[in-house]
Design an enzyme around this catalytic site. Structure first.
Site, PDB file in Angstrom:
ATOM      1  N   SER A 177     -27.064 -56.543  95.157  1.00 51.52           N
ATOM      2  CA  SER A 177     -25.745 -55.944  95.407  1.00 51.52           C
ATOM      3  C   SER A 177     -25.886 -54.431  95.307  1.00 51.52           C
ATOM      4  CB  SER A 177     -24.778 -56.445  94.335  1.00 51.52           C
ATOM      5  OG  SER A 177     -23.568 -55.743  94.382  1.00 51.52           O
ATOM      6  N   TYR A 190     -22.365 -58.183  85.542  1.00 53.42           N
ATOM      7  CA  TYR A 190     -22.750 -58.399  86.944  1.00 53.42           C
ATOM      8  C   TYR A 190     -23.805 -57.356  87.358  1.00 53.42           C
ATOM      9  CZ  TYR A 190     -22.130 -59.104  92.027  1.00 53.42           C
ATOM     10  OH  TYR A 190     -22.332 -59.358  93.372  1.00 53.42           O
TER      11      TYR A 190
HETATM   12  N1  LIG Z   1     -18.795 -60.832  98.273  1.00 53.07           N
HETATM   13  C1  LIG Z   1     -19.204 -59.632  97.924  1.00 53.07           C
HETATM   14  O1  LIG Z   1     -18.434 -58.656  97.926  1.00 53.07           O
HETATM   15  C2  LIG Z   1     -20.632 -59.408  97.522  1.00 53.07           C
HETATM   16  C3  LIG Z   1     -21.117 -58.092  97.443  1.00 53.07           C
HETATM   17  C4  LIG Z   1     -22.427 -57.880  97.053  1.00 53.07           C
HETATM   18  C5  LIG Z   1     -23.261 -58.954  96.763  1.00 53.07           C
HETATM   19  N2  LIG Z   1     -22.749 -60.221  96.850  1.00 53.07           N
HETATM   20  C6  LIG Z   1     -23.639 -61.327  96.500  1.00 53.07           C
HETATM   21  O2  LIG Z   1     -23.749 -62.197  97.603  1.00 53.07           O
HETATM   22  C7  LIG Z   1     -24.027 -63.517  97.145  1.00 53.07           C
HETATM   23  C8  LIG Z   1     -23.093 -64.510  97.824  1.00 53.07           C
HETATM   24  O3  LIG Z   1     -21.775 -64.224  97.413  1.00 53.07           O
HETATM   25  P1  LIG Z   1     -20.486 -64.656  98.261  1.00 53.07           P
HETATM   26  O4  LIG Z   1     -19.695 -63.433  98.472  1.00 53.07           O
HETATM   27  O5  LIG Z   1     -20.886 -65.500  99.394  1.00 53.07           O
HETATM   28  O6  LIG Z   1     -19.707 -65.495  97.133  1.00 53.07           O
HETATM   29  P2  LIG Z   1     -19.217 -67.001  97.119  1.00 53.07           P
HETATM   30  O7  LIG Z   1     -18.510 -67.172  95.816  1.00 53.07           O
HETATM   31  O8  LIG Z   1     -18.484 -67.327  98.369  1.00 53.07           O
HETATM   32  O9  LIG Z   1     -20.569 -67.834  97.132  1.00 53.07           O
HETATM   33  C9  LIG Z   1     -21.354 -68.033  95.996  1.00 53.07           C
HETATM   34  C10 LIG Z   1     -21.871 -69.459  96.035  1.00 53.07           C
HETATM   35  O10 LIG Z   1     -22.735 -69.619  94.907  1.00 53.07           O
HETATM   36  C11 LIG Z   1     -22.466 -70.915  94.368  1.00 53.07           C
HETATM   37  N3  LIG Z   1     -22.846 -70.962  92.960  1.00 53.07           N
HETATM   38  C12 LIG Z   1     -22.227 -70.375  91.907  1.00 53.07           C
HETATM   39  N4  LIG Z   1     -22.828 -70.710  90.773  1.00 53.07           N
HETATM   40  C13 LIG Z   1     -23.853 -71.545  91.099  1.00 53.07           C
HETATM   41  C14 LIG Z   1     -24.826 -72.228  90.358  1.00 53.07           C
HETATM   42  N5  LIG Z   1     -24.875 -72.155  89.009  1.00 53.07           N
HETATM   43  N6  LIG Z   1     -25.733 -72.982  91.013  1.00 53.07           N
HETATM   44  C15 LIG Z   1     -25.693 -73.079  92.357  1.00 53.07           C
HETATM   45  N7  LIG Z   1     -24.773 -72.481  93.119  1.00 53.07           N
HETATM   46  C16 LIG Z   1     -23.866 -71.700  92.496  1.00 53.07           C
HETATM   47  C17 LIG Z   1     -20.977 -71.110  94.542  1.00 53.07           C
HETATM   48  O11 LIG Z   1     -20.592 -72.478  94.451  1.00 53.07           O
HETATM   49  C18 LIG Z   1     -20.774 -70.513  95.924  1.00 53.07           C
HETATM   50  O12 LIG Z   1     -20.910 -71.490  96.939  1.00 53.07           O
HETATM   51  C19 LIG Z   1     -23.869 -63.481  95.629  1.00 53.07           C
HETATM   52  O13 LIG Z   1     -25.135 -63.363  95.012  1.00 53.07           O
HETATM   53  C20 LIG Z   1     -23.079 -62.199  95.393  1.00 53.07           C
HETATM   54  O14 LIG Z   1     -23.302 -61.662  94.118  1.00 53.07           O
HETATM   55  C21 LIG Z   1     -21.471 -60.475  97.226  1.00 53.07           C
END
Ligand SMILES: NC(=O)c1ccc[n+]([C@@H]2O[C@H](COP(=O)([O-])OP(=O)(O)OC[C@H]3O[C@@H](n4cnc5c(N)ncnc54)[C@H](O)[C@@H]3O)[C@@H](O)[C@H]2O)c1
Length: 309
Positions: A177, A190
């Site tokens: 991130s 985080y």
């Molecule tokens: N959305 C944002 O703004 C953003 C920004 C920077 C980085 N990210 C990173 O991108 C990645 C994806 O995020 P997203 O936005 O798609 O969020 P999201 O919440 O839609 O997806 C995250 C997924 O991870 C799964 N998950 C959570 N805990 C888990 C576990 N213990 N075991 C297995 N699966 C698990 C959830 O069920 C979900 O399907 C993450 O690592 C997040 O930190 C997101």
């Protein structure tokens, strides 16, 4: 003992290679690198049950890859499997796996090796956010952030990297991130977990390089906020420089970076500039800039992922 830096001959080789590397980078900045073919590659995506993970699965389905989908949320993961099949994937394997549990990661990884084969592209994408101020955040939640956002990467690498090394073929993708590059208030656990994921992926990148395992590639992704719901409620007061990203755009850039074997992908581009500024600006100037960009208020209206009824 580390070898010492030395002779004029070595210096001239270093300079010539550096000039070549600069020229190569300049050319690839103008003409995009050719994309590698991932048809038939076994791609494992953690956190495939929603958001970026789901869209990545659909993209790789279009590209003809064999998909291994992991998520703690069985229903969401099954929905992704259905969507990937609709997108043309003929081999999609969905596994319910809580990536925060080491033994579960190892158990499901063994199952994948037996049932599907050697994973050649590993995308550590599963993530959670607590979004609380440090002293308001229960210990268990902070530990969970580390378990999912960072420690799961250790266990998946342990499980899948040996076969990549044996085959001299593989790609390790870390979804970190922009909060893994710059600390943000109200995101202490985080940020710390995402810095850890970044540092770990970069270190293993260098470890494979030092051991001349040239067939193993690394891509580290650092996006700003994306509209997946994870950071629901958060705003950017400077959308021109720091827009909240569309998930489809973010995933297109991530897949392009993987196919072009880029090591780092920061999104939007202004993040590269912020990291550069951070490295040399006096701290007071940095804080003034953070205040001007309202960085200290990004999390003010955070509500986070809405629970389904
Ligand atoms: N959305 C944002 O703004 C953003 C920004 C920077 C980085 N990210 C990173 O991108 C990645 C994806 O995020 P997203 O936005 O798609 O969020 P999201 O919440 O839609 O997806 C995250 C997924 O991870 C799964 N998950 C959570 N805990 C888990 C576990 N213990 N075991 C297995 N699966 C698990 C959830 O069920 C979900 O399907 C993450 O690592 C997040 O930190 C997101």
């Amino acid at each position: 003992m580390a070898p010492s830096v030395n002779s004029a001959k070595e210096l001239s080789i270093f300079l010539a290679k550096t000039i070549f590397a600069f020229l190569e980078a300049a050319i690839f900045a103008l003409i995009p690198k050719p994309l590698k073919n991932v048809a038939g590659e076994i791609v494992l995506i953690t956190g495939a049950g929603s958001g970026l993970g789901r869209l990545l699965a659909i993209k790789f389905a279009h590209l003809g890859s064999v998909l291994v989908l992991w998520d703690i949320n069985e229903e969401g993961n099954e929905e992704t499997r259905r969507m990937a099949q609709e997108a043309g994937a003929t081999r999609v394997h969905a596994y319910t796996c809580d990536c925060s549990r080491k033994e579960e990661v190892y158990r499901v990884a063994d199952q994948v090796k037996k049932e599907v084969g050697d994973v050649s592209i590993l995308i550590n994408n599963a993530g959670i956010v607590t979004g609380r101020k440090f002293l308001d955040c229960p210990d268990e939640l902070m530990e969970k952030s580390f378990d999912v956002n960072f420690k799961a990467h250790l266990w998946t690498y342990k499980a899948f990297l040996p076969a990549m090394i044996a085959n001299d073929h593989g790609h390790l993708v870390c979804i970190s991130s922009s909060a893994g590059l710059i600390g943000i208030n109200q995101l202490a656990d985080y940020c710390a977990s995402k810095f850890a994921a970044f540092g770990f992926a970069e270190s293993i990148f260098l470890e494979t390089l030092a051991q001349k395992q040239n067939g193993i590639k690394t891509t580290i992704v650092c996006p700003f906020f994306i509209k997946t719901g994870m950071f629901e409620g958060c705003t950017s007061s400077c959308p021109f420089l720091l827009p909240i990203l569309e998930p489809e755009y973010a995933v297109r850039k991530i897949v392009d970076a993987i196919l072009q074997e880029k090591t780092y992908l920061y999104m939007p581009k202004f993040i590269y500039f912020m990291v550069f500024l951070k490295s040399f600006l006096p701290i007071k100037v940095g804080i003034l800039l953070a205040e001007y960009l309202r960085v200290l208020h990004f999390m003010d209206s955070f509500t986070g992922q809405k629970k389904k009824d």
